[in-house]
Design an enzyme around this catalytic site. Structure first.
Site, short mmCIF file in Angstrom:
data_model
loop_
_atom_site.label_atom_id
_atom_site.label_comp_id
_atom_site.label_asym_id
_atom_site.label_seq_id
_atom_site.Cartn_x
_atom_site.Cartn_y
_atom_site.Cartn_z
N LYS A 47 -3.69 1.42 3.44
CA LYS A 47 -3.36 2.01 2.13
C LYS A 47 -3.61 3.52 2.14
CE LYS A 47 -6.37 -0.76 0.25
NZ LYS A 47 -6.71 -1.64 1.38
N ASP B 95 -7.69 -3.19 4.12
CA ASP B 95 -7.52 -2.43 5.38
C ASP B 95 -6.10 -2.49 5.92
OD1 ASP B 95 -10.24 -1.87 5.24
OD2 ASP B 95 -10.76 -3.67 6.38
N GLN C 207 -9.29 -2.55 -1.57
CA GLN C 207 -9.34 -3.95 -1.12
C GLN C 207 -7.90 -4.49 -1.01
OE1 GLN C 207 -11.91 -3.13 -3.84
NE2 GLN C 207 -12.87 -2.42 -1.98
N GLY D 128 -12.85 1.68 2.33
CA GLY D 128 -12.84 2.71 3.36
C GLY D 128 -11.39 2.99 3.68
N HIS D 129 -10.88 4.10 3.21
CA HIS D 129 -9.46 4.45 3.39
C HIS D 129 -9.35 5.60 4.38
CE1 HIS D 129 -8.63 2.65 -0.88
NE2 HIS D 129 -9.05 1.76 -0.01
#
Ligand code: GDP
Ligand code: IMO
Ligand code: MG
Length: 423
Positions: A15, A12, A223, A39-40
């Site tokens: 990225k 988080d 990650q 989750g991007h």
């Protein structure tokens, strides 16, 4: 130019935003590990996109996005992500490829993930419960099913029957869970595989040709380094090679073809889930930064634990990844703090540790040693040039670069594309 973008902390780091920005100059954007535990977030004007499996380059027209063989795919999650993006007008057809070697997440993986977490109780990892760990475990145990294995429906049926036989026995005997019927799983997954077959490809071939043709490829890490299966804070990690080196086995590009590695580093530190966190804030600052930085998980909605910038951890990460440069994100979240701390060492049993400890028990007992820096009052979120940033914020960034023995090439001061400073 082949560039890897890797999370240098516990995930988080931002990225998604950085990949979206760099994707402008890229021809291909490729995910190399993880699954829909990621989750991007990409913010474009008023629209917010949260990508879980599809690379964060998908929002640019004319690029090819790929899911490399190192990723694990939950087809149900993938199909709903594709449909969600299409409903927002994003084109997904020949610009999207999935390597046919990706391992597939089945319902028994998701259920096992949850049952194991529940059984561990207070000792749980705090996984996303998406079945990631059990799927990678089956890959290593050589009892997984890959996308290409689903295409031959007869042999898929045979293998699924064998696998379900064992899984159901474990589920019933160990966890008192009723198990899964063959026909339902088989029919559902044949349906999924028919839907996604059109995207299936040999990504290594496409990528190596692209490298030959001098195209620009971005490798998107999910990650972060401290969640890496080998170098993370084991066992409080994910089950894949999240470090930059994972890009090679995760896509089929030889290590010699990788030209540059950019680490994404948050200006402070966060982590979701359980596990050691030496520089974690106390309650008051925690609440303030969580609120200002909107530190709530993009996948599970859990609040992220927040803390001071930890240079021992980030320096370790710079070494493991071989970082050429860093993108520092969320600098704006630190605006208005009177003083800032940077952790520069760990004290353990009255001695200073020189390296990031591999043992989680030690990490739980160390005492962070801080260096205090003066803060800045100004709002940085509208600043477009490095030279206009407050002097103390530049000093803070300079110190981070010095401690990590790297250079800062990008500074992010907000979630939007335009809130980005190139140094
Ligand atoms: P990722 O998993 O590394 O892609 O990061 P996430 O998307 O899970 O979390 C990063 C969050 O911070 C998202 O909500 C982004 O929109 C937001 N974000 C990214 N860069 C910045 C920044 O420079 N400042 C602020 N305030 N928010 C940012
Ligand atoms: P992105 O790509 C932050 C964490 C989970 C848990 C541990 C193991 O958005 O940075 P898993 O479900 O992978 O078995 O969970 O890893 N985790 C993440 N934390 N960002 C992520 O992804 C994460 N993906 C997994 O919270 O602690
Ligand atoms: Mg995320």
């Amino acid at each position: 130019m082949n560039t890897v973008i890797v999370g240098a902390q516990w995930g988080d780091e931002g990225k998604g935003k950085i990949i979206d920005i760099l994707a402008r100059e890229a021809d291909y954007i490729v995910r190399y590990q993880g699954g829909n535990n990621a989750g991007h977030t990409v913010v474009i004007g008023k629209e917010k996109f949260i990508l879980h499996l599809i690379p964060s380059g998908i929002l640019h027209a004319g690029k090819v996005c790929m899911i490399g063989n190192g990723v694990v795919i939950d087809p149900q999650a993938l199909i709903s992500e594709i449909e969600g993006l299409k409903s927002k007008g994003i084109k997904i057809n020949s610009n999207f490829l999935i390597d046919n070697r990706v391992h597939i997440i089945f319902p028994y993986h998701r259920v096992l993930d949850s049952l194991r977490e529940d059984r561990k109780g207070r000792a749980s990892i705090g996984t996303t419960r998406r079945g990631i760990g059990p799927c990678y475990a089956d890959k290593a145990a050589r009892i997984g099913l890959r996308l290409c294995d689903l295409f031959d429906e007869q042999s898929f049926a045979k293998r699924l029957k064998e696998i379900l036989g064992e899984k159901n026995e474990i589920l019933k005997k160990v966890y008192n869970f009723k198990g899964f019927g063959f026909k339902e799983v088989y029919d559902t997954y044949c349906g999924y595989s028919r839907k996604i077959k059109k995207y299936s490809s040999d990504c290594y071939r496409v990528l190596n040709q692209a490298a030959k043709d001098g195209k620009n490829v971005l490798f998107e890490g999910a990650q972060g380094t401290l969640l890496d299966i080998d170098y993370g804070t084991y066992p409080y990690v994910t089950s894949s090679s999240a470090i930059a080196g994972g890009a090679s086995p995760g896509t089929g590009i030889g290590p010699s073809r990788i030209d540059k590695i950019i680490g994404v580093v948050k200006a402070y530190t966060t982590r979701v889930g359980e596990g050691p966190f030496p520089t974690e804030f106390s309650a008051k600052l925690m609440t303030a930064i969580q609120k200002k930085g909107e530190e709530f998980g993009a996948t599970t909605g859990r609040s992220r634990r927040c803390g001071w910038f930890d240079s021992v951890l980030a320096r370790y990460s710079a070494i493991i990844n071989g970082l050429d440069e860093i993108a520092v994100t969320k600098l704006d979240v630190l605006d208005g703090l009177k003083t800032l701390n940077i952790c520069t060492g760990y004290r353990y049993n009255n001695k200073m540790l020189m390296d990031f400890p591999s043992n989680t028990e030690i990490l739980n007992k160390i005492e962070p040693v801080y260096e205090e820096h003066p803060g800045w009052e100004e709002d940085t979120s509208r600043i477009l040039e490095y030279s206009r940033l407050p002097l103390n914020s530049r000093k803070y960034l300079k110190r981070i670069a010095e401690l990590l023995e790297t250079k800062v090439s990008i500074i992010s001061v907000g979630s939007e594309r335009k809130q980005t400073i190139f140094v």
